[in-house]
Write a protein that holds these residues in place. Structure first.
Motif, mmCIF file in Angstrom:
data_model
loop_
_atom_site.group_PDB
_atom_site.id
_atom_site.type_symbol
_atom_site.label_atom_id
_atom_site.label_comp_id
_atom_site.label_asym_id
_atom_site.label_seq_id
_atom_site.Cartn_x
_atom_site.Cartn_y
_atom_site.Cartn_z
ATOM 1 N N ARG A 23 0.842 -1.213 0.000
ATOM 2 C CA ARG A 23 0.000 0.000 0.000
ATOM 3 C C ARG A 23 0.868 1.250 0.000
ATOM 4 O O ARG A 23 0.536 2.247 0.649
ATOM 5 C CB ARG A 23 -0.902 0.023 1.240
ATOM 6 C CG ARG A 23 -1.729 -1.219 1.504
ATOM 7 C CD ARG A 23 -2.565 -1.040 2.768
ATOM 8 N NE ARG A 23 -3.260 -2.258 3.150
ATOM 9 C CZ ARG A 23 -2.775 -3.153 3.997
ATOM 10 N NH1 ARG A 23 -1.569 -2.974 4.548
ATOM 11 N NH2 ARG A 23 -3.454 -4.232 4.310
ATOM 12 N N ARG A 31 2.526 7.554 10.263
ATOM 13 C CA ARG A 31 1.752 6.384 9.830
ATOM 14 C C ARG A 31 1.134 5.648 11.006
ATOM 15 O O ARG A 31 0.235 4.815 10.819
ATOM 16 C CB ARG A 31 2.610 5.433 9.003
ATOM 17 C CG ARG A 31 3.676 4.660 9.743
ATOM 18 C CD ARG A 31 4.568 3.937 8.748
ATOM 19 N NE ARG A 31 5.540 3.050 9.354
ATOM 20 C CZ ARG A 31 6.678 3.436 9.907
ATOM 21 N NH1 ARG A 31 6.988 4.728 9.945
ATOM 22 N NH2 ARG A 31 7.515 2.558 10.434
ATOM 23 N N GLN A 62 -0.013 8.934 0.180
ATOM 24 C CA GLN A 62 -1.130 9.842 -0.079
ATOM 25 C C GLN A 62 -1.811 10.222 1.229
ATOM 26 O O GLN A 62 -2.112 11.396 1.481
ATOM 27 C CB GLN A 62 -2.130 9.177 -1.027
ATOM 28 C CG GLN A 62 -3.328 10.052 -1.388
ATOM 29 C CD GLN A 62 -2.936 11.236 -2.251
ATOM 30 O OE1 GLN A 62 -2.240 11.083 -3.245
ATOM 31 N NE2 GLN A 62 -3.361 12.424 -1.864
ATOM 32 N N HIS A 63 -2.068 9.237 2.089
ATOM 33 C CA HIS A 63 -2.726 9.501 3.370
ATOM 34 C C HIS A 63 -1.867 10.356 4.286
ATOM 35 O O HIS A 63 -2.387 11.052 5.165
ATOM 36 C CB HIS A 63 -3.072 8.183 4.060
ATOM 37 C CG HIS A 63 -4.213 7.463 3.414
ATOM 38 N ND1 HIS A 63 -4.545 6.153 3.696
ATOM 39 C CD2 HIS A 63 -5.116 7.869 2.486
ATOM 40 C CE1 HIS A 63 -5.583 5.803 2.976
ATOM 41 N NE2 HIS A 63 -5.944 6.814 2.231
ATOM 42 N N HIS A 91 -12.404 4.279 14.864
ATOM 43 C CA HIS A 91 -13.076 4.049 13.588
ATOM 44 C C HIS A 91 -14.186 3.004 13.689
ATOM 45 O O HIS A 91 -14.617 2.462 12.678
ATOM 46 C CB HIS A 91 -12.054 3.608 12.535
ATOM 47 C CG HIS A 91 -10.968 4.611 12.302
ATOM 48 N ND1 HIS A 91 -11.175 5.775 11.598
ATOM 49 C CD2 HIS A 91 -9.670 4.640 12.705
ATOM 50 C CE1 HIS A 91 -10.057 6.474 11.559
ATOM 51 N NE2 HIS A 91 -9.124 5.814 12.218
ATOM 52 N N LEU A 134 -2.538 5.675 10.981
ATOM 53 C CA LEU A 134 -3.267 4.966 9.928
ATOM 54 C C LEU A 134 -3.741 3.621 10.457
ATOM 55 O O LEU A 134 -2.947 2.836 10.977
ATOM 56 C CB LEU A 134 -2.365 4.757 8.705
ATOM 57 C CG LEU A 134 -1.761 6.030 8.090
ATOM 58 C CD1 LEU A 134 -0.826 5.663 6.947
ATOM 59 C CD2 LEU A 134 -2.863 6.971 7.606
ATOM 60 N N ASP A 193 -0.049 12.763 3.157
ATOM 61 C CA ASP A 193 0.166 14.008 2.399
ATOM 62 C C ASP A 193 1.613 14.145 1.941
ATOM 63 O O ASP A 193 2.173 15.251 1.918
ATOM 64 C CB ASP A 193 -0.230 15.231 3.245
ATOM 65 C CG ASP A 193 -1.723 15.284 3.526
ATOM 66 O OD1 ASP A 193 -2.498 14.883 2.635
ATOM 67 O OD2 ASP A 193 -2.110 15.698 4.632
ATOM 68 N N ARG A 207 -0.737 4.553 -1.466
ATOM 69 C CA ARG A 207 -1.872 4.877 -0.600
ATOM 70 C C ARG A 207 -1.380 5.463 0.719
ATOM 71 O O ARG A 207 -1.927 6.458 1.210
ATOM 72 C CB ARG A 207 -2.688 3.600 -0.351
ATOM 73 C CG ARG A 207 -3.832 3.751 0.639
ATOM 74 C CD ARG A 207 -4.492 2.406 0.845
ATOM 75 N NE ARG A 207 -5.490 2.432 1.904
ATOM 76 C CZ ARG A 207 -6.091 1.345 2.377
ATOM 77 N NH1 ARG A 207 -5.796 0.159 1.872
ATOM 78 N NH2 ARG A 207 -6.981 1.444 3.328
ATOM 79 N N THR A 208 -0.337 4.863 1.279
ATOM 80 C CA THR A 208 0.211 5.361 2.539
ATOM 81 C C THR A 208 0.760 6.768 2.381
ATOM 82 O O THR A 208 0.465 7.662 3.185
ATOM 83 C CB THR A 208 1.328 4.425 3.041
ATOM 84 O OG1 THR A 208 0.789 3.118 3.272
ATOM 85 C CG2 THR A 208 1.948 4.958 4.326
#
Length: 290
Positions: free
Chosen positions: A197, A232, A203-204, A269, A235, A206, A200-201
């Motif tokens: 990932r 991270r 991106q999350h 979450h 995440l 920024d 994706r990582t």
């Protein structure tokens, strides 16, 4: 011939090429996408977005972006390779030619980087091969469709001579084994605990845009990169598989910290979704019965 100062989109066999050349005195980016960005069929290929094109074009950066159409497509058709041979001569005018690809795209990029005479390439979690016999340890390869054009044993990007920078998770065994297959001593940037990932990582966190743009003009700043990765821990998927102790270096104290953060993320979450819980339960029962 490449057309200047105009957006162009063409179909070459089972590949879409979209490009925009703004300034031939500036670097040129050439990109290949991950498998999940496959365009379904030729009927929608003209209107479908080509991976990464908008990112560079909106910044008025020279870009040639390729996208595959359909499954079993490894950018290996005779027509496409013939295009690359012609393209190599046309892009020689650029001061720097840079590649960027992710997963399948990283495979295709390192497969063709030498042919295009690229100056360097950025690979994120690359597959070095899609040959099932060679990479029987990778579920992605095992479950992938074979090429419609080539014997999979000859499609091997591990011999790429173009200078490579590879970003991957060493705790993802399949990804590590792919990276280890590359014969050259590549620059390796490691993101532990996120699996397959990487984009994706980033991106999350920024960080994705900055990492790509830093690479375009030079090298990725190690201090910026590893300092940003500390975030991270926020995440949820960072803790998904961490408790499996993928390395013997895990101390009891570290395991406790992992469990604590994993539990905290689940509480933050948490969503009570009866239908989803029931579906997972039924799937689990079916697996046990079979």
């Amino acid at each position: 011939m490449l057309k200047l100062n105009i957006e162009v989109k063409e179909i070459i066999d089972n590949v879409v090429m979209q490009y925009h050349i703004f300034d031939t005195s500036q670097p040129l980016m050439i990109t290949f996408p991950p498998v999940c960005q496959s365009i379904k069929n030729k009927d929608v290929s003209i209107t479908a977005p080509v991976w990464s094109f908008d990112f560079f074009a909106k910044r008025k950066l020279n870009i040639i972006a390729f996208n595959h159409i359909g499954e079993g497509n490894y950018f290996d058709s005779i027509a496409f390779i013939s295009l690359l041979d012609k393209l190599r001569q046309e892009i020689a005018i650029f001061p720097t030619k840079i590649g960027y690809g992710s997963s399948l795209g990283a495979f295709a990029l390192s497969l063709h980087a030498d042919r295009l005479l690229l100056d360097k390439a950025l690979l994120m979690m690359p597959q070095s091969t899609y040959c099932k016999k060679t990479a029987s340890w990778d579920p992605i390869v095992v479950n992938a469709a074979d090429s419609k054009n080539s014997d999979m044993t000859v499609l091997d990007s591990s011999t790429c001579k173009t200078p490579l920078t590879i970003i991957y998770d060493p705790l993802s065994l399949a990804d590590k084994l792919h990276v280890d297959r590359y014969e050259q001593t590549a620059t390796r940037l490691k993101i532990f605990g996120v699996g397959h990932r990487i984009p994706r990582t980033l991106q999350h966190l920024d960080m994705l845009s900055e990492v790509i743009l830093q690479f375009r003009i030079g090298t990725i700043d190690n201090d910026y990169f590893y300092h940003g990765l500390k975030e991270r821990r926020k995440l949820s998927y960072y803790y998904r598989d961490a408790y499996k102790k993928p390395t013997v270096s895990y101390t009891n104290h570290r395991i406790i910290i992992i469990y604590w953060h994993k539990t905290k993320q689940r509480l933050i979450h948490f969503k009570f979704e009866p239908a989803k819980i029931l579906d997972r339960l039924l799937c689990s029962i079916k697996k046990r019965i079979s």
